[in-house]
Design a protein around this motif. Structure first.
Motif, PDB file in Angstrom:
ATOM      1  N   LEU A  37     -37.830 -62.167  27.212  1.00  0.00           N
ATOM      2  CA  LEU A  37     -37.711 -62.256  26.033  1.00  0.00           C
ATOM      3  C   LEU A  37     -38.262 -60.714  25.200  1.00  0.00           C
ATOM      4  N   ASP A  67     -36.762 -58.119  26.141  1.00  0.00           N
ATOM      5  CA  ASP A  67     -35.383 -57.659  25.989  1.00  0.00           C
ATOM      6  C   ASP A  67     -34.703 -58.025  24.640  1.00  0.00           C
ATOM      7  N   LEU A  68     -35.187 -59.103  24.178  1.00  0.00           N
ATOM      8  CA  LEU A  68     -34.857 -59.883  22.860  1.00  0.00           C
ATOM      9  C   LEU A  68     -35.275 -59.134  21.786  1.00  0.00           C
TER      10      LEU A  68
END
Length: 167
Positions: free
Chosen positions: A27, A29-30
């Motif tokens: 998450l 990385d998002l």
């Protein structure tokens, strides 16, 4: 959510987001973060649900049952009754809920600085940390002005709706 102090809610959201990000590192990385605008916006949205919901419920219940019966007798579809009877007659209550939510959102956005959301609250809290009254006023002045402006504008709109569609 209204019974939870705002600072505690923001702190809980940061802790929950931290735990979620630890459990699912993908998450991050998002672009998700435990601090910043995300927890601030979620906290503000949670607080605004009640006044907005109450305003909507009041608006939908505002029309006299006889007016609704007359609309049905005229053959109006449920959507036509909603748009032509319920919402116009309930507009003052709907706008009243929006007024409360708008003023509340401004205050909560100021507290959002505690979780890294920035904004004018950051200036206020920086001034408090430095014991600098001028810095506190630099941030608090616009917040007060925004709150009073939102209150006055939406109160005027609410009054205009009451004149346009008296109960």
């Amino acid at each position: 959510v209204q019974v939870i102090p705002a600072v505690a809610l923001f702190g809980g959201l940061v802790a929950a987001a931290s735990a979620l990000l630890a459990a699912a590192p993908v998450l991050r990385d998002l672009g998700l973060s435990a601090l910043g605008a995300g927890p601030g916006l979620v906290g503000i949205a949670a607080y605004l649900l009640l006044p907005l919901w109450r305003g909507l419920q009041g608006a939908l219940r505002a029309p006299d049952p006889a007016a609704l019966d007359a609309a049905r007798a005229l053959g109006l579809a449920p959507r036509q009754i909603l748009m032509g009877v319920r919402l116009p007659l309930g507009a003052p209550l709907l706008i009243g809920g929006l007024r409360v939510a708008a003023v509340q959102a401004i205050g909560l956005a100021t507290l959002g600085a505690l979780v890294g959301a920035g904004g004018l609250g950051r200036i206020v809290f920086d001034g408090m940390a430095q014991f600098a009254p001028d810095l506190i006023l630099l941030g608090a002045g616009p917040v007060i002005a925004l709150s009073l402006t939102a209150e006055r504008a939406l109160s005027g709109l609410e009054a205009a709706a009451r004149r346009r569609w008296p109960a």
